[in-house]
Scaffold this active site. Sequence first.
Site, short mmCIF file in Angstrom:
data_model
loop_
_atom_site.label_atom_id
_atom_site.label_comp_id
_atom_site.label_asym_id
_atom_site.label_seq_id
_atom_site.Cartn_x
_atom_site.Cartn_y
_atom_site.Cartn_z
N ASP A 81 -6.46 29.10 8.63
CA ASP A 81 -6.05 28.55 7.33
C ASP A 81 -5.20 29.54 6.57
O ASP A 81 -5.28 30.76 6.78
CB ASP A 81 -7.26 28.11 6.50
CG ASP A 81 -8.18 29.24 6.11
OD1 ASP A 81 -8.47 30.10 6.98
OD2 ASP A 81 -8.62 29.30 4.94
N GLU A 99 -11.29 30.68 5.50
CA GLU A 99 -11.35 32.05 5.00
C GLU A 99 -10.66 32.19 3.66
O GLU A 99 -11.11 32.94 2.79
CB GLU A 99 -10.71 33.00 6.02
CG GLU A 99 -11.08 34.47 5.82
CD GLU A 99 -10.16 35.24 4.88
OE1 GLU A 99 -10.48 36.37 4.52
OE2 GLU A 99 -9.09 34.68 4.49
#
Length: 384
Positions: free
Chosen positions: A71, A135
């Site tokens: 991500d 994250e």
Amino acid sequence: MPAAIDAVELTRELIRRPSVTPADAGAMDVLQAVLAGLGFSCRRMRFGEIENLYARHGTARPNLCFAGHTDVVPVGDAAAWSRDAFAAEVVDGVLIGRGAVDMKSAIAAFAAASAEAIAAGQVAGSLSFLITGDEEGVATHGTKMVVDALAAEGEVIDHCVVGEPTSAETFGDMVKVGRRGSINAEIIVRGVQGHVAYPHRAANPVPVLIRLLAVLQARVLDQGYPEFQPSNLEVTLIEAPNTATNVIPGTARARLNIRFNPNHTGAALAAWIEAEARIAAEGFNGTVAVTPQISGEAFLTQPGPFTALVAAAVKDAAGVEPELSTTGGTSDARFIRALCPVVEVGLVGKTMHAVDEGAPVAEIRLLQAVYSALIARYFATFAF
């Protein structure tokens, strides 16, 4: 024999999937297909709306794990970019794109290094990947939940490398062997709204909040800790929603963050803030409420064979002795350390989260060389 992987081309494929948290946009599928082609047993672990992947090559110990995230943060002002943030163009030797530095290049570099090690017969144990899509977000459905699930199942990871962009100024000058902890706290003071000309009929929350923040900021938390910089408290928001000049507001609110070293725990700092809030509320015709959120505790991977091995791998490939540091923000290493010793090593982080985030192609290949040296040294050093 598995085919070789071009780390730069794989990075470009990953960048072309606009995986802005919590979206995956197919990034995990790209990586899974590559790892499956290398003979990894791949397991998708979806929690909530977040895609996670745990992949393992081999069943024996030791198990060396690479951890990272697919991500990325939002682009921001797309018009400010010199190239489309998800086109993954190479301009003057620099791969431009969101995630180029943080941290799709590291994922691709470790996959390429793994392919080399498998082909060379160096994996005297297991290689694994622990990849999350959460994250850059609140991190509640990502690495933490994967770690908890793996621990409950008895999965053993012996050591872990995280691919965060740890280099500070030049490639290889720094690796991270620990991180400070982090706690956020929201403070809401509720008083009684009223007319500014009649303060006796109101209870102004603003002075209460200001005094409380002054007390919290006045405390010197510590002078540092071996291997760690001093802890610091930063106020990140103060507001008292009020559109009128002649109204005492009924509510005032603040947010703060503390980055702390091992002199403290998150729970102890939360208790301190709450205790000061109770004192601030004494004699006030209102309430002072604190909502703490501990996002991670301070930790340190003690110097030893593993940290020495990682530093030696950087020296092998880049020709520099890296500083073993605990500076910077938090990372998912704070969750992985519950399973095993963890060290972070990656690209120069200057452009991460920035407009025109970019990684020099030569440094992506250099990072692959570091990981290749690391894998070779690891299985030559550790045996079970």
